[in-house]
Scaffold this motif. Structure first.
Motif, PDB file in Angstrom:
ATOM      1  N   SER A   4      -4.920  50.514  23.704  1.00  0.00           N
ATOM      2  CA  SER A   4      -4.918  50.630  22.244  1.00  0.00           C
ATOM      3  C   SER A   4      -3.907  51.687  21.804  1.00  0.00           C
ATOM      4  N   PRO A   5      -3.370  51.558  20.568  1.00  0.00           N
ATOM      5  CA  PRO A   5      -2.391  52.538  20.076  1.00  0.00           C
ATOM      6  C   PRO A   5      -2.988  53.946  20.057  1.00  0.00           C
ATOM      7  N   THR A   6      -2.169  54.930  20.276  1.00  0.00           N
ATOM      8  CA  THR A   6      -2.664  56.314  20.303  1.00  0.00           C
ATOM      9  C   THR A   6      -3.180  56.769  18.947  1.00  0.00           C
ATOM     10  N   LEU A  51      -6.230  44.353  13.694  1.00  0.00           N
ATOM     11  CA  LEU A  51      -5.173  44.171  14.689  1.00  0.00           C
ATOM     12  C   LEU A  51      -5.343  42.785  15.303  1.00  0.00           C
ATOM     13  N   ASN A  52      -4.357  41.931  15.100  1.00  0.00           N
ATOM     14  CA  ASN A  52      -4.411  40.568  15.630  1.00  0.00           C
ATOM     15  C   ASN A  52      -3.304  40.352  16.658  1.00  0.00           C
ATOM     16  N   PHE A  53      -3.665  39.832  17.834  1.00  0.00           N
ATOM     17  CA  PHE A  53      -2.712  39.521  18.897  1.00  0.00           C
ATOM     18  C   PHE A  53      -1.924  40.764  19.336  1.00  0.00           C
ATOM     19  N   PHE A  54      -2.608  41.885  19.442  1.00  0.00           N
ATOM     20  CA  PHE A  54      -1.936  43.117  19.865  1.00  0.00           C
ATOM     21  C   PHE A  54      -1.425  42.926  21.292  1.00  0.00           C
ATOM     22  N   PRO A  55      -0.120  43.168  21.536  1.00  0.00           N
ATOM     23  CA  PRO A  55       0.461  42.831  22.847  1.00  0.00           C
ATOM     24  C   PRO A  55       0.206  43.859  23.944  1.00  0.00           C
ATOM     25  N   GLY A  56      -0.182  45.076  23.592  1.00  0.00           N
ATOM     26  CA  GLY A  56      -0.350  46.108  24.614  1.00  0.00           C
ATOM     27  C   GLY A  56      -1.690  46.046  25.318  1.00  0.00           C
ATOM     28  N   ALA A  80     -16.767  65.655  20.525  1.00  0.00           N
ATOM     29  CA  ALA A  80     -18.151  65.964  20.157  1.00  0.00           C
ATOM     30  C   ALA A  80     -18.281  66.305  18.671  1.00  0.00           C
ATOM     31  N   THR A  81     -17.226  66.854  18.099  1.00  0.00           N
ATOM     32  CA  THR A  81     -17.267  67.260  16.676  1.00  0.00           C
ATOM     33  C   THR A  81     -16.524  66.304  15.762  1.00  0.00           C
ATOM     34  N   CYS A  82     -15.885  65.299  16.324  1.00  0.00           N
ATOM     35  CA  CYS A  82     -15.121  64.342  15.498  1.00  0.00           C
ATOM     36  C   CYS A  82     -15.396  62.930  15.987  1.00  0.00           C
ATOM     37  N   VAL A  83     -16.213  62.207  15.239  1.00  0.00           N
ATOM     38  CA  VAL A  83     -16.563  60.832  15.597  1.00  0.00           C
ATOM     39  C   VAL A  83     -16.109  59.884  14.476  1.00  0.00           C
ATOM     40  N   TRP A  84     -16.062  58.600  14.799  1.00  0.00           N
ATOM     41  CA  TRP A  84     -15.688  57.585  13.820  1.00  0.00           C
ATOM     42  C   TRP A  84     -16.733  57.479  12.704  1.00  0.00           C
ATOM     43  N   LYS A  85     -16.279  57.117  11.503  1.00  0.00           N
ATOM     44  CA  LYS A  85     -17.177  56.771  10.387  1.00  0.00           C
ATOM     45  C   LYS A  85     -17.248  55.262  10.196  1.00  0.00           C
ATOM     46  N   ILE A  86     -16.821  54.545  11.200  1.00  0.00           N
ATOM     47  CA  ILE A  86     -16.771  53.075  11.130  1.00  0.00           C
ATOM     48  C   ILE A  86     -18.184  52.512  10.956  1.00  0.00           C
ATOM     49  N   GLU A  87     -18.321  51.571   9.993  1.00  0.00           N
ATOM     50  CA  GLU A  87     -19.601  50.906   9.732  1.00  0.00           C
ATOM     51  C   GLU A  87     -19.622  49.483  10.259  1.00  0.00           C
ATOM     52  N   GLY A  88     -18.444  48.851  10.359  1.00  0.00           N
ATOM     53  CA  GLY A  88     -18.376  47.472  10.837  1.00  0.00           C
ATOM     54  C   GLY A  88     -17.312  47.321  11.912  1.00  0.00           C
ATOM     55  N   LEU A  89     -17.670  46.697  13.023  1.00  0.00           N
ATOM     56  CA  LEU A  89     -16.755  46.517  14.159  1.00  0.00           C
ATOM     57  C   LEU A  89     -16.747  45.048  14.559  1.00  0.00           C
ATOM     58  N   MET A  90     -15.537  44.487  14.693  1.00  0.00           N
ATOM     59  CA  MET A  90     -15.390  43.105  15.133  1.00  0.00           C
ATOM     60  C   MET A  90     -14.442  43.055  16.319  1.00  0.00           C
ATOM     61  N   LEU A  91     -14.911  42.485  17.411  1.00  0.00           N
ATOM     62  CA  LEU A  91     -14.100  42.301  18.616  1.00  0.00           C
ATOM     63  C   LEU A  91     -14.167  40.832  18.985  1.00  0.00           C
ATOM     64  N   GLU A  92     -13.005  40.186  19.064  1.00  0.00           N
ATOM     65  CA  GLU A  92     -13.002  38.732  19.245  1.00  0.00           C
ATOM     66  C   GLU A  92     -11.870  38.294  20.168  1.00  0.00           C
ATOM     67  N   SER A  93     -12.198  37.418  21.115  1.00  0.00           N
ATOM     68  CA  SER A  93     -11.205  36.802  22.009  1.00  0.00           C
ATOM     69  C   SER A  93     -10.376  37.852  22.747  1.00  0.00           C
ATOM     70  N   LEU A  94     -11.052  38.846  23.309  1.00  0.00           N
ATOM     71  CA  LEU A  94     -10.396  39.891  24.098  1.00  0.00           C
ATOM     72  C   LEU A  94     -10.927  39.781  25.525  1.00  0.00           C
ATOM     73  N   SER A  95     -10.338  38.862  26.272  1.00  0.00           N
ATOM     74  CA  SER A  95     -10.890  38.510  27.586  1.00  0.00           C
ATOM     75  C   SER A  95     -10.767  39.640  28.604  1.00  0.00           C
ATOM     76  N   ASP A  96      -9.854  40.597  28.371  1.00  0.00           N
ATOM     77  CA  ASP A  96      -9.646  41.670  29.340  1.00  0.00           C
ATOM     78  C   ASP A  96     -10.271  43.000  28.921  1.00  0.00           C
ATOM     79  N   LEU A  97     -10.807  43.065  27.710  1.00  0.00           N
ATOM     80  CA  LEU A  97     -11.297  44.347  27.191  1.00  0.00           C
ATOM     81  C   LEU A  97     -12.580  44.767  27.895  1.00  0.00           C
ATOM     82  N   GLY A 150      -5.198  38.959  21.956  1.00  0.00           N
ATOM     83  CA  GLY A 150      -4.224  39.883  22.509  1.00  0.00           C
ATOM     84  C   GLY A 150      -4.559  40.320  23.923  1.00  0.00           C
ATOM     85  N   ASN A 151      -3.804  41.326  24.386  1.00  0.00           N
ATOM     86  CA  ASN A 151      -3.891  41.760  25.781  1.00  0.00           C
ATOM     87  C   ASN A 151      -4.689  43.041  25.976  1.00  0.00           C
ATOM     88  N   MET A 152      -5.266  43.590  24.934  1.00  0.00           N
ATOM     89  CA  MET A 152      -5.915  44.884  25.031  1.00  0.00           C
ATOM     90  C   MET A 152      -7.017  44.864  26.090  1.00  0.00           C
TER      91      MET A 152
END
Length: 846
Positions: A749-751, A741-746, A782-799, A769-771
Motif C-alpha cells: 500500500s502507498p506510504t 483505490l481501484n486496480f492499484f498496481p503495487g 498506540a496514540t494515533c489510530v484511524w477514524k475510519i467507519e467504513g471499510l471495503m476490500l474486494e477482489s484482492l486475492s493476494d492481500l 489490483g496486486n496489493m
C-alpha cells in the motif's frame, strides 16, 4: 407552486443585480419594483398552496401570478445572456448597439406590463380575500431564506416498528415451501406497511441464506409482461436487450433451474391474472420456490394463486408502537428520546390522529424532526392537522399534504420534480441533484458550494420521509431513491389542479413514445429529462431530436440512456441556440464519438455529464472556455485518451470525474499539475495508467486542493513499474473524507495511506489490483489510530491480514464489506467461511 417559483426568481434576481451587468442595470428600476412587490406578498404566498385548495379565487390568482413570475425570469435570463454577448461584441458602455434596440424596447414594455398586473393581483388579494400582504420590509425575505433545521441525513429509514410477529409468520410460511410454487399475499390499504413488511422479510438474514436467488419486482399499474420479466432477469444478472417474451421466460427458467428462489411482486393492481399465469407456468417447480405478492386488492392475490390460508393482513400499529415509530422519526437526532416533556402530549395527540398507519406517522414525524422543539410550533402543526382531517379523514393523504405545506419553498421546488417520473421508477440521486442545480432550485448561502447545498436539499426530503432510499453505497451514501405511490398521487393531483387553472407545463419527461408535437407546441419548457425505468433505454426518432432546439428557454436537457437513429453529433448541431442551458447530460448515449462543436456557445453551462460514453475518444479544447462549469463527468469513458490543456481555467469546478492526464509526449493534453488551480474541487476521480502521466514536480499537486473530500484513483490497464513509485508520492490532502483505490498496481500500500497523513478519513475502499500487504505506517501507533467507519476490500486475492490487527488500527469501524479476499483471516462475519472464494456474508454491521 407559486411560493417556490417566486423564491427561485428572487434568488436569481438578487444575484443578477449584484453582477451589475449593463443590460440588467438598464432595467434595474423595473426589476427593483418587481422584487419589492413579490417580497411584500411572500407572507401570503407561504400559505397560498393551502389556501387555494379551499378557495377557487386564490387558485386562479396564484396560477396567474406564477405564470407572470416565470415570464419575468425568462426576461431576466435573456438580459443576462445579452449582457454577456454585448461585452464581447462591443466596447460601447453607454448606449445599446443597434441590434439591441428592439430587444430594449420590447423588454422594457413587457416588464412594465408584468409589474402593473402583479400590482393589481396584490390589491385583489387584499380587497377580495381580506389577506394582509404588507409585512415589515425585510422580514419576508429573511424568512424566505431560512434553511432547514436538519440538512444532513438524520433518520435511518431501515428502522421499522411492530413487524416482528409479521416477519416471523411469513418466514415460517416460506420455510415450509416444498413442491410447486408457494404464493403468499400481503393485502391491505395504502400506507399500512405492506411493502415495508415484504422488505423486512426479503432482507432478513435467514431468508437470504435459505434462498439461492431472490428477485424484487415493482409492479406499476401500467406494466407489461416484458417489463416484469426484464426486471426479474436484471436481478439474475442478465440485461436481455432485444429478446421477445418467450425467450425472456426461457432465460428465467434456465437461471432458476435447480435453485430455491424467492420472487416479490410489489404493489400489484391488475385484477386480470393471466399475465402472471403465463409467467408462473414457465417457472421451475419443486425446489421450494416462493412468491410474495403485495396488493391493496384481495381479488388480485387470489387470482395470482394465493389461498386464504396464505394471505397476511397487516394490522394497524398499536398505540405504543405508533408512539415509538413517531419518536424514532421526530426525535431521530437524539436516538428517539423526546427530552421535552411539554411536547409529549402534543405528539401523542398527533399520533392518535394517524390511526396506526405507518406512512402517516412517518410523514408527520418527519415534519416535527425539521421543526424547532417549541410548544407553540408543535401546537400549530397539531391544529392544522386537525383542521385538515375535518375535511378529509384520509390520515395518510392529509399527513402527506401537511408535510408538503410545511416544506420551505426551495424544497417544494425540489420535491415537485418527482411528479415527472413514472410510477415505481427508481431515480438516481445524481440526476435529481443536477436538475436542481441547473434550474436554480438550490439556495446557496454564505459561500456554500452548490453541490453541498444540493445534497442538503436531498437530505431534507429523506428526513421528512417524503423520499425513500433504494440503494446506498457501502458507506451509506444514497445513489438511488423512489417515492411511495401515495406520495406520487399527491404530487400528480397538485400539478393537475394547477394545470386546470391555466398553468403551463415547463417540465417534460423524455420517453421513447413521446409525441414530437409536445415539444413543438411548448416553447416555455425549462427541463427535458430522460425518465426511463431501470434497464430501459430511450429510442428517439429524428423528428423528436430536431425539436430540442425549439425550446429556447431550456435550462436542463438530459438525454441519458438514449439511442438515436442517426449520428448524435449531427442531431445536436443546433444545441448552441440553447443559450440558457445549464445542465446537459449525454450519459450512456449511443452513438457518441465526439462532443458536438456547438457546445462551445453554451456559456451558461454548469454541468456536463458524458459518463459511460465508451466511444468518446477526445474532449475538445473549447471545454476549457466554459468557465461556469461546476461538474464535469466523463467517468467510465474507456476510450478517452486525455483531457485538453487549459483545464486549470475552470476554477469553478467542484466535481471532476474520469480525469485522465496527458503523458509527457502528448503536448496538447492537460498535465496533472493544472489540478492545483481547481481550489473548489470537492470530488475528484483520477484515471492513471503510466508513470509519465505524473511529472516529478507534480507529486504534491493534490495537497493544494483544500476542499477535496472524495478521491478515487483508478489504475485499470496500467503499464510500467514506475507508476507505483510516482503514486507513492502523490499524497492527498489531510481533510480527505473518502478514498477509493481501484486496480492499484503495487504489492504494498502507498506510504501516505496512514492515519497520520489522512487523519480525517472516514471511508476506505480498495478494489482489485496486486496489493498483498499494508505498509507498516498503515497500522498507525498506540496514540494515533484511524477514524475510519467504513471499510471495503474486494477482489484482492493476494492481500493478507487478520481482523485483530484491523480492529486495533480502526476502532471506530461500523461497516465492513469483504469479498474475494481469500487470505484475510478471522474477520467477524457470521458463519465465516467461503463459498466459491467469496465470504458467505459480504457485509457485516458491527
Amino acid at each position: 407552486m407559486v411560493d417556490a417559483v417566486v423564491s427561485v426568481f428572487l434568488d436569481k434576481l438578487f444575484i443578477a443585480l449584484q453582477e451589475h451587468s449593463r443590460i440588467v442595470t438598464e432595467f434595474k428600476d423595473q426589476f427593483d419594483r418587481l422584487k419589492g412587490e413579490l417580497l411584500l406578498m411572500q407572507s401570503f404566498l407561504r400559505d397560498a398552496d393551502r389556501l387555494k385548495r379551499k378557495n377557487q379565487t386564490v387558485s386562479t390568482i396564484t396560477v396567474r401570478l406564477q405564470e407572470l413570475v416565470f415570464e419575468a425570469e425568462d426576461i431576466l435570463a435573456d438580459c443576462r445572456v445579452r449582457s454577456n454577448e454585448d461585452e464581447v461584441s462591443t466596447t460601447c458602455l453607454k448606449c445599446f448597439p443597434p441590434s439591441n434596440l428592439p430587444f430594449h424596447y420590447q423588454t422594457g414594455r413587457r416588464l412594465r406590463e408584468i409589474n402593473e398586473e402583479i400590482t393589481v393581483i396584490k390589491q385583489n388579494i387584499s380587497s377580495y380575500l381580506g389577506v394582509t400582504v404588507f409585512p415589515p420590509m425585510g422580514s419576508a425575505e429573511e424568512h424566505g431564506h431560512e434553511m432547514s433545521r436538519w440538512s444532513s441525513p438524520v433518520y435511518d429509514h431501515t428502522q421499522v416498528v411492530g413487524l416482528e410477529a409479521d416477519t416471523h409468520k411469513l418466514k415460517e410460511w416460506l420455510f415450509e415451501a416444498n413442491n410447486g410454487l408457494l404464493a403468499i399475499g400481503i393485502v391491505g390499504m395504502g400506507g399500512l406497511g405492506k411493502t415495508t413488511t415484504a422488505q423486512k422479510v426479503f432482507n432478513d438474514r435467514e431468508v437470504e441464506n435459505h434462498f439461492d436467488r431472490r428477485m424484487w419486482v415493482s409492479v406499476s399499474q401500467t406494466f407489461t409482461e416484458e417489463q416484469i420479466m426484464r426486471s426479474m432477469l436484471k436481478h439474475l444478472g442478465d440485461a436481455s436487450v432485444g429478446d421477445d417474451r418467450g425467450e425472456l421466460l426461457r432465460k428465467i427458467n434456465q437461471y432458476l433451474q435447480g435453485q430455491r428462489y424467492l420472487i416479490v411482486m410489489d404493489d400489484v393492481w391488475r385484477e386480470n391474472g393471466d399475465w402472471w399465469q403465463r409467467i408462473r407456468h414457465g417457472l421451475p417447480k419443486g425446489n421450494g420456490g416462493s412468491v410474495i405478492i403485495t396488493t391493496r386488492i384481495e381479488k388480485v392475490a387470489r387470482k395470482m394463486g394465493v389461498t386464504e390460508a396464505r394471505i397476511h393482513w397487516p394490522k394497524f400499529l398499536s398505540e405504543n408502537d405508533s408512539w415509538l415509530l413517531f419518536r424514532k422519526v421526530a426525535f431521530a437526532a437524539s436516538g428517539g428520546e423526546c427530552g421535552y416533556p411539554e411536547l409529549e402530549s402534543v405528539g401523542m395527540e398527533i399520533v392518535e390522529k394517524c390511526k396506526g398507519l405507518p406512512l402517516a406517522i412517518k410523514a408527520v414525524g418527519g415534519i416535527m424532526l425539521c421543526k424547532l422543539p417549541y410548544y407553540d410550533e408543535w401546537r400549530r402543526i397539531a391544529e392544522n392537522f386537525r383542521e385538515e382531517l375535518a375535511e378529509n379523514d384520509d390520515s395518510v393523504m392529509v399527513s402527506l399534504q401537511l408535510s408538503y405545506d410545511e416544506l420551505p419553498s426551495y424544497l417544494k421546488s425540489c420535491f415537485l420534480c418527482f411528479s415527472l417520473y413514472p410510477e415505481d421508477c427508481v431515480i438516481t440521486k445524481e440526476q435529481l441533484l443536477h436538475w436542481w442545480i441547473g434550474e436554480g432550485f438550490v439556495p446557496v448561502r454564505n459561500g456554500r458550494l452548490t453541490t453541498v447545498a444540493a445534497e442538503d436539499c436531498f437530505s431534507g426530503l429523506t428526513n421528512r420521509c417524503l423520499v425513500e432510499v433504494v440503494d446506498k453505497t457501502h458507506n451509506g451514501i444514497v445513489y438511488t431513491c423512489k417515492i411511495h405511490d401515495m406520495v406520487r398521487d399527491l404530487l400528480i393531483k397538485m400539478v393537475k389542479d394547477d394545470e386546470s387553472n391555466g398553468a403551463s407545463s415547463r417540465h417534460l419527461g423524455l420517453r421513447s413514445d413521446i409525441d414530437p408535437r409536445r415539444l413543438h407546441t411548448n416553447s416555455k419548457l425549462r427541463a427535458l429529462l430522460s425518465t426511463t425505468k431501470t434497464g430501459e433505454v430511450n429510442k428517439f426518432t429524428l423528428a423528436v431530436a430536431k425539436k430540442f432546439s425549439i425550446c429556447r428557454y431550456l435550462r436542463v436537457l438530459d438525454l441519458s440512456k438514449s439511442i438515436f437513429e442517426t449520428h448524435l453529433a449531427s442531431l445536436l448541431d443546433q444545441i448552441g441556440l440553447l443559450q440558457h442551458l445549464t445542465y446537459l447530460s449525454l450519459s450512456n448515449t449511443h452513438p457518441l464519438v465526439q462532443l458536438p462543436p456547438p457546445l462551445e456557445k453554451l456559456n451558461n453551462l454548469e454541468i456536463l455529464d458524458a459518463s459511460y460514453c465508451h466511444n468518446l475518444k477526445i474532449l475538445p479544447s473549447f471545454i476549457t472556455t466554459l468557465e461556469k462549469l461546476t461538474i464535469l463527468d466523463v467517468s467510465y469513458c474507456g476510450s478517452l485518451e486525455y483531457f485538453p490543456k487549459g483545464l486549470g481555467r475552470l476554477s469553478n469546478l467542484q466535481e471532476l470525474l474520469g480525469f485522465r492526464p496527458a503523458r509527457s509526449n502528448q503536448l496538447e493534453g492537460c498535465c496533472i499539475s493544472e489540478l492545483k488551480s481547481l481550489i473548489q474541487l470537492r470530488k475528484l476521480e483520477l484515471r492513471l495508467a503510466r508513470g509519465d502521466e505524473i511529472g516529478d514536480d507534480e507529486v504534491n499537486v493534490l495537497l493544494h486542493l483544500q476542499q477535496l473530500q472524495f478521491l478515487t484513483i483508478s489504475c485499470f490497464d496500467s503499464h510500467g513499474g514506475d507508476l507505483v513509485a510516482k503514486m507513492d508520492n502523490l499524497c492527498p490532502p489531510q481533510q480527505l473524507h473518502e478514498l477509493r483505490l481501484n486496480f492499484f498496481p503495487g504489492e504494498m500500500s502507498p506510504t501516505w495511506l496512514n492515519p497520520i497523513s489522512l487523519p480525517m478519513l472516514r471511508y476506505l475502499s480498495i478494489c482489485s489490483g496486486n496489493m498483498a500487504k499494508m505498509n507498516e505506517r498503515f497500522w498507525g501507533t498506540a496514540t494515533c489510530v484511524w477514524k475510519i467507519e467504513g471499510l471495503m476490500l474486494e477482489s484482492l486475492s493476494d492481500l493478507e491480514g487478520e481482523w485483530a490487527a484491523v480492529h486495533q488500527a480502526m476502532p471506530s469501524l461500523r461497516i465492513v464489506t469483504v469479498s474475494w479476499c481469500p487470505k484475510l483471516e478471522s474477520f467477524p462475519i457470521e458463519d465465516a467461511g467461503f463459498r466459491g472464494g467469496v465470504w458467505k456474508k459480504e457485509e457485516q454491521r458491527i
